[in-house]
Design an enzyme around this catalytic site. Structure first.
Site, mmCIF file in Angstrom:
data_model
loop_
_atom_site.group_PDB
_atom_site.id
_atom_site.type_symbol
_atom_site.label_atom_id
_atom_site.label_comp_id
_atom_site.label_asym_id
_atom_site.label_seq_id
_atom_site.Cartn_x
_atom_site.Cartn_y
_atom_site.Cartn_z
ATOM 1 C CB CYS A 135 -0.940 0.007 1.207
ATOM 2 S SG CYS A 135 -2.073 1.422 1.234
ATOM 3 C CB CYS A 138 -0.745 2.475 3.917
ATOM 4 S SG CYS A 138 -2.342 1.855 3.371
ATOM 5 C CG ASP A 139 3.088 1.395 4.539
ATOM 6 O OD1 ASP A 139 2.518 1.878 5.523
ATOM 7 O OD2 ASP A 139 3.015 0.193 4.219
#
Length: 307
Positions: A135, A138-139
């Protein structure tokens, strides 16, 4: 056999948010968490894009807090997998887990989708959340001025590569073929971005590093020659597999994802769906949580209409 008002299958952001709302509505939900509770966030380090946490929060902590909030209001969690279901009678939904059978008036399915990984063995587990991710949204922010790579050749892979250029100093796009499967406009954007370099006809065959990922081994899909590529982050973008096997085809799917109508409803009026098991597009913790809220409200309204 007691009939439960609401059974929730899944314990990620969708399932636990549904549990919070269902519990506060006095539905006393039972949540089947599975044997690996918490969903994909359990493998995420710091979550910086979930509202309410200006300094971020660790993924496992967020899920534990959600679970505590749900049980505080009366939800019951079971560390069991659901083996199969029988939705042939909409007013007596049956859930089979191990040697037990449960009957419910409503069921919320929030089993999520599993990211497709390289399947290299135990080495993958070692670096999951330590440079190895599925992701970018997300990261990605953890890789400012770092070197990263994305595995894939479709629109999702190209979108992730473009997103990562906001943070990383260099982004490699690793594709096993000699042409990208993405749409022509997306391919054009990727090829024109100075930060992105496409490495054609290549597969990742090993992950390297000590405590953190520091590089990968690449194998040319045509010549079978191997090479090393130093990097700090590797992002998988080769798709997700919705966790629906236990349903045995009892609900409609499209490309593997459960089909919903009117937000969370299915063709069975007492069965509702929330989160990544139906969401092939956004797949974010906050959208899953929102869908969990809607599914619980829909289940509550359905039960009220049966009185």
């Amino acid at each position: 056999m007691n009939k439960e008002k609401c059974i929730i299958i899944g314990s990620g952001p969708a399932g636990l948010t549904a549990a919070i709302y269902a519990a506060r509505a006095d539905l006393a939900p039972i949540v089947f968490e599975g044997t690996s509770p918490g969903g994909q966030l359990m493998g995420t380090s710091e979550v910086e894009n979930f509202p309410g946490f200006p300094k971020g929060i660790m993924g496992p902590q967020l899920m534990n807090d959600m679970r505590s909030q749900a049980t505080r209001f009366g939800a019951k969690t079971l560390y069991q997998n659901v083996d199969r279901v029988d939705f042939s009678d909409a007013k007596n939904l049956k859930i089979y887990a191990g040697h037990e059978t449960f009957t419910a008036e409503t069921v919320i399915i929030a089993t999520g989708a599993s990211a497709r990984w390289l399947e290299l063995g135990k080495g993958e587990e070692r670096f999951y959340g330590k440079g190895y991710s599925a992701c970018a949204t997300c990261d990605g922010a953890f890789f400012r001025e770092k070197i990263v790579a994305v595995v894939g050749g479709g629109d999702s892979a190209c979108e992730e590569a473009m997103f990562l250029t906001k943070f990383a100093s260099k982004v490699y796009l690793l594709h096993r073929r000699d042409t990208l499967r993405a749409s022509k406009p997306m391919v054009k954007r990727v090829m024109e971005n100075e930060k992105i370099e496409v490495i054609w006809n290549t597969s990742v065959t090993n992950l390297e590093g000590e405590n953190l990922l520091s590089g990968v081994e690449l194998t040319d899909t045509q010549t079978k020659a191997t090479s090393k590529l130093a990097l700090n982050g590797l992002f998988m973008a080769i798709g997700h597999t919705p966790n629906t096997n236990f349903l045995d085809g009892q609900l409609e799917t499209s490309h593997g994802y459960l089909v919903v109508t009117d937000n969370t409803k299915t063709k069975i009026p007492s069965v509702f769906v929330a989160g990544d098991v139906a969401d092939y597009r956004y797949q974010q913790a906050i959208t899953a949580a929102g869908a969990g809220c809607m599914a619980a409200l829909d289940a509550e309204n359905y039960l009220a209409e049966q009185l």
